[in-house]
Motif scaffolding. Structure first.
Motif, short mmCIF file in Angstrom:
data_model
loop_
_atom_site.label_atom_id
_atom_site.label_comp_id
_atom_site.label_asym_id
_atom_site.label_seq_id
_atom_site.Cartn_x
_atom_site.Cartn_y
_atom_site.Cartn_z
N LEU A 1 0.87 -1.33 0.02
CA LEU A 1 0.04 -0.01 0.02
C LEU A 1 0.68 1.22 0.11
O LEU A 1 0.12 2.38 -0.30
CB LEU A 1 -0.94 0.07 1.20
N GLY A 2 2.13 1.19 0.26
CA GLY A 2 2.95 2.31 0.06
C GLY A 2 2.86 3.01 1.46
O GLY A 2 3.35 4.38 1.53
N ILE A 3 2.23 2.39 2.75
CA ILE A 3 2.14 3.44 3.80
C ILE A 3 3.56 3.07 4.57
O ILE A 3 3.55 2.32 5.39
CB ILE A 3 1.05 2.77 4.64
N VAL A 4 4.60 3.93 4.26
CA VAL A 4 5.84 3.54 4.79
C VAL A 4 5.96 3.64 6.37
O VAL A 4 6.91 3.02 6.85
CB VAL A 4 6.91 4.46 4.24
N ASP A 5 5.19 4.31 7.03
CA ASP A 5 5.37 4.63 8.28
C ASP A 5 4.17 3.53 9.23
O ASP A 5 4.08 3.82 10.28
CB ASP A 5 4.81 6.08 8.92
N ALA A 6 3.71 2.60 8.41
CA ALA A 6 2.67 1.77 9.09
C ALA A 6 3.38 1.25 10.20
O ALA A 6 4.70 0.67 10.15
CB ALA A 6 2.46 0.64 7.99
N ASN A 7 2.64 1.11 11.30
CA ASN A 7 3.47 0.47 12.49
C ASN A 7 2.07 -0.02 13.48
O ASN A 7 0.91 0.20 13.17
CB ASN A 7 4.17 1.32 13.35
N SER A 8 2.49 -0.40 14.83
CA SER A 8 1.72 -1.06 15.96
C SER A 8 1.86 0.01 17.04
O SER A 8 3.16 0.20 17.16
CB SER A 8 1.78 -2.39 16.33
N GLU B 1 0.64 6.17 11.60
CA GLU B 1 -0.33 4.86 10.76
C GLU B 1 -0.26 3.87 11.65
O GLU B 1 0.37 2.67 11.31
CB GLU B 1 0.47 4.97 9.47
N PRO B 2 -1.20 3.93 12.71
CA PRO B 2 -1.44 2.77 13.46
C PRO B 2 -2.36 1.69 12.90
O PRO B 2 -3.55 1.68 13.21
CB PRO B 2 -2.09 3.53 14.89
N ILE B 3 -1.72 0.90 12.04
CA ILE B 3 -2.47 -0.26 11.50
C ILE B 3 -2.99 -1.19 12.63
O ILE B 3 -3.99 -1.64 12.58
CB ILE B 3 -1.53 -1.01 10.60
N ILE B 4 -2.36 -1.52 13.59
CA ILE B 4 -2.69 -2.18 14.88
C ILE B 4 -2.63 -1.05 15.97
O ILE B 4 -1.83 -0.66 16.32
CB ILE B 4 -1.69 -3.27 14.92
N THR B 5 -3.64 -1.06 16.63
CA THR B 5 -3.99 -0.34 18.03
C THR B 5 -4.46 -1.03 18.85
O THR B 5 -4.78 -2.35 19.03
CB THR B 5 -4.75 1.00 17.50
N ILE B 6 -4.13 -0.61 20.13
CA ILE B 6 -4.72 -1.10 21.26
C ILE B 6 -6.25 -1.26 21.56
O ILE B 6 -6.88 -0.43 20.99
CB ILE B 6 -3.94 -0.33 22.60
N LEU B 7 -6.67 -2.24 22.11
CA LEU B 7 -8.01 -2.66 22.42
C LEU B 7 -8.51 -1.52 23.27
O LEU B 7 -8.00 -1.11 24.17
CB LEU B 7 -8.30 -3.93 23.01
N ASP B 8 -9.75 -1.03 23.06
CA ASP B 8 -10.54 -0.18 23.84
C ASP B 8 -10.52 -0.60 25.47
O ASP B 8 -10.76 -1.74 25.65
CB ASP B 8 -11.96 0.24 23.61
N GLY B 9 -10.41 0.20 26.54
CA GLY B 9 -10.35 -0.17 27.68
C GLY B 9 -9.12 -0.94 28.40
O GLY B 9 -8.93 -1.33 29.60
N LYS B 10 -8.12 -1.27 27.26
CA LYS B 10 -6.91 -1.93 27.82
C LYS B 10 -5.86 -0.89 27.94
O LYS B 10 -5.63 0.08 27.37
CB LYS B 10 -6.50 -3.00 26.82
N TYR B 11 -4.82 -1.23 28.52
CA TYR B 11 -3.56 -0.25 29.15
C TYR B 11 -2.46 -1.04 28.86
O TYR B 11 -2.15 -2.36 29.18
CB TYR B 11 -3.73 0.02 30.55
N LYS B 12 -1.24 -0.33 28.28
CA LYS B 12 0.02 -0.86 27.84
C LYS B 12 0.82 -0.84 29.33
O LYS B 12 1.59 -2.25 29.30
CB LYS B 12 0.41 0.00 26.89
N GLU B 13 0.74 -0.12 30.16
CA GLU B 13 1.69 -0.42 31.20
C GLU B 13 1.39 -0.79 32.69
O GLU B 13 2.13 -0.91 33.38
CB GLU B 13 2.52 1.00 31.35
N LYS B 14 -0.06 -1.20 32.69
CA LYS B 14 -0.38 -1.70 34.17
C LYS B 14 -1.39 -2.61 33.93
O LYS B 14 -1.98 -2.94 32.82
CB LYS B 14 -0.96 -0.25 34.83
N ASP B 15 -1.66 -3.42 35.17
CA ASP B 15 -2.84 -4.40 35.11
C ASP B 15 -2.40 -5.38 34.00
O ASP B 15 -3.31 -5.82 33.31
CB ASP B 15 -4.13 -3.81 35.12
N LEU B 16 -0.96 -6.01 33.95
CA LEU B 16 -0.53 -6.90 33.00
C LEU B 16 -1.30 -8.17 33.05
O LEU B 16 -1.44 -8.82 32.28
CB LEU B 16 0.75 -7.06 32.95
N GLY B 17 -1.44 -8.49 34.15
CA GLY B 17 -2.01 -10.01 34.46
C GLY B 17 -3.57 -10.33 34.17
O GLY B 17 -4.38 -9.43 35.03
N GLY B 18 -3.63 -11.10 33.37
CA GLY B 18 -5.31 -11.42 33.16
C GLY B 18 -6.27 -10.33 32.41
O GLY B 18 -7.37 -10.51 32.68
#
Length: 540
Positions: free
Chosen positions: A402-409, A418-435
């Motif tokens: 597609l030529g989206i050179v900055d495509a990433n997650s 260009e967030p082709i992959i993004t975090i689920l609504d209500g999920k957090y990246k740095e806390k409450d990792l377990g379960g």
């Protein structure tokens, strides 16, 4: 304290001398033996570590995290149990010391114990016994096989062994004890030593449990001389010393236990009628397929970052192996470190008939995986992407087609434009990792006239998940206009589950983990189709 129902009998298994004896496979094999003699069987694992569950543990510690259909992150042995039993297990199948202590301490904080002193005995041991009996009473199997993790003598396992002792004392003939121990072969000679085995049995007896059977691990069958010695010193009948030697396939073990009459030894202790079976029905049909001369060969590369330990990808490897058995194919699997793959050496993948990029977390090895996906896409090499493998397949397509050179997650770059992959609504990246991931079974609607539909032959399937990032629906239109088929979608949440390419021999990537639903008799349809496409005639 709960009471055990009248139907269920419990088999406790412990291990001695050292870890990695193969207790999980042994327990799975006992389960398969009894299941294929027409009993209802469940397996359960008691893990002595203080983690609440296996979800936050590194694969270097305990291998892969297996996820049950009802969304529990468990020890990998639960996967072995499911595959050998050919059935799904509930979340109650795996408990840890951390979960037990957490529950007891929360109850103490909430005033349940009315000011009493909380102690390992009786409060922790009662909590363990309640979990075992809850599992038995809720599902009412004929046999509940309970594996106690760790090694007899480990301080962490003591509460579990004490709980088993108390249940044995109370229910007597309804409970059977199996102790798995090795015979040590000296490095400087072929002499076999039974002394460590003897000390392990003595240690277990010192904790109040007299084993009903010893399963003896070793390179070969236990000699009559060693059986006599073990019988005399450990006080067991010679017939109750069962050999558990190395096999060319772990799937031969249930029949090997049948040949040694383990089932009737169990039945005699539990006042059940003996059974004289020459084979294990459907299980024996399955193992006969393993023994057949192979017409085909399948050469697969798994591109990952935990390539030093096969247990990190155990269910993926096992799913490929089981699919190969059902396709009359010999299989050769190589684990390749994604960090070592680059544009100059990726052509080496041409010698494989198929490539798998499995799940994972973090950005280590990402560019090597993307380089891999680009190469197999452009060279029409069959590809199966799983979870992270699917996300990277989408990123690779966006960048290079597609030529989206900055495509990433956003997992790798919070600020990507260009967030082709993004975090689920209500999920957090740095806390409450377990379960807190998207876990367990979710429905997936399959699009007709796709390779995915050819594999499943069904319009709705249920598969297991373990992730917190998803395909960004803002990009769906441009992907579809350029040849990507969204062949599987979770309708309830409008989430992409499967992508495939139109003009490719086999290019399917899934957000879920299809390896988690493979059973010995029924490989997951995507793995089965993948192996079918990748197998080649041996004399080619």
């Amino acid at each position: 304290m709960r009471e055990l129902n009248d139907k269920t009998r419990i088999i406790f298994t412990t291990g001695g001398v050292f870890s990695a004896l193969g207790k999980g496979i042994a327990c799975s094999s006992i389960g398969a033996l009894l299941k294929n003699l027409s009993f209802k069987v469940l397996n359960m694992k008691l893990d002595p570590y203080l983690n609440i569950d296996a979800g936050t543990m590194s694969p270097y510690q305990h291998g892969e995290v297996f996820v049950t259909q009802d969304g529990k992150e468990t020890d990998l042995d639960i996967g072995n149990y499911e595959r050998f039993l050919n059935q799904n297990l509930p979340k109650e199948s795996n408990i840890t010391s951390g979960l037990i202590y957490s529950n007891v301490l929360n109850e103490e904080r909430n005033g349940k114990y009315l000011g009493k002193t909380i102690q390992v005995i009786p409060h922790i041991t009662d909590a363990i016994k309640n979990e075992i009996i809850f599992m038995a009473n809720k599902h009412e199997p004929d046999f509940l096989i309970v594996e106690i993790g760790g090694t007899v003598g480990d301080i962490e396992s003591v509460p579990f062994i004490e709980s088993a002792r108390q249940l044995i004392s109370k229910y007597k003939n309804k409970i059977f004890s199996v102790h798995i121990v090795p015979i040590i072969q000296m490095l400087t000679s072929n002499e076999e030593k039974t002394k460590p085995l003897q000390h392990s049995v003595k240690e277990l007896m010192g904790m109040g449990i007299i084993p009903d059977v010893l399963l003896v691990r070793g390179k070969g069958i236990v000699s009559e001389e060693n059986k006599e010695k073990i019988s005399l010193i450990c006080g067991l009948d010679k017939n109750n010393i069962i050999s558990l030697p190395n096999q060319t396939s772990v799937y031969f073990l249930p029949e090997f236990l049948l040949e040694q009459n383990l089932h009737n030894i169990i039945f005699n202790k539990m006042d059940l009628e003996e059974m004289n079976s020459k084979d294990l029905g459907e299980w024996s049909i399955f193992t006969s397929k393993i023994k057949e001369p192979k017409k085909y060969v399948t050469k697969i590369a798994i591109i990952g970052k935990y390539t030093e330990i096969t247990d990190a990808y155990l269910s993926v490897i096992t799913s490929l192996e089981i699919a190969a058995i059902h396709n009359n194919s010999e299989i050769k699997i190589d684990l390749i470190n994604a960090e070592k793959i680059n544009e100059s050496n990726v052509r080496g993948l041409k010698r494989y008939s198929g490539v798998v990029v499995p799940g994972g977390f973090g950005d280590r090895g990402i560019e090597g995986k993307i380089e891999t996906i680009k190469f197999v896409r452009e060279n029409n090499i069959p590809f199966l992407g799983i979870c992270l493998g699917m996300q990277l397949a989408a990123i690779e397509f966006a960048r290079n087609v597609l030529g989206i050179v900055d495509a990433n997650s956003t997992e790798f770059d919070d600020n990507t434009i260009e967030p082709i992959i993004t975090i689920l609504d209500g999920k957090y990246k740095e806390k409450d990792l377990g379960g807190t991931l998207r876990l367990g079974n979710y429905s997936c609607a399959i699009k007709k006239d796709t390779k995915t539909f050819e594999a499943y032959q069904d319009s709705i399937v249920f598969e297991r998940h373990r992730h917190r990032y998803e395909f960004n629906n803002d990009y769906r239109d441009i992907f579809e206009l350029n040849g990507v088929i969204f062949s599987g979608v979770n309708v309830e949440n409008d989430l992409v589950e499967i992508i495939e390419l139109q003009d490719h021999k086999f290019f399917i990537a899934t957000q879920f983990h299809p390896e988690l639903t493979t059973k010995t008799f029924t490989p997951n349809p995507l793995f089965n189709s993948f192996v079918e496409v990748t197998k080649e005639l041996k004399n080619k």
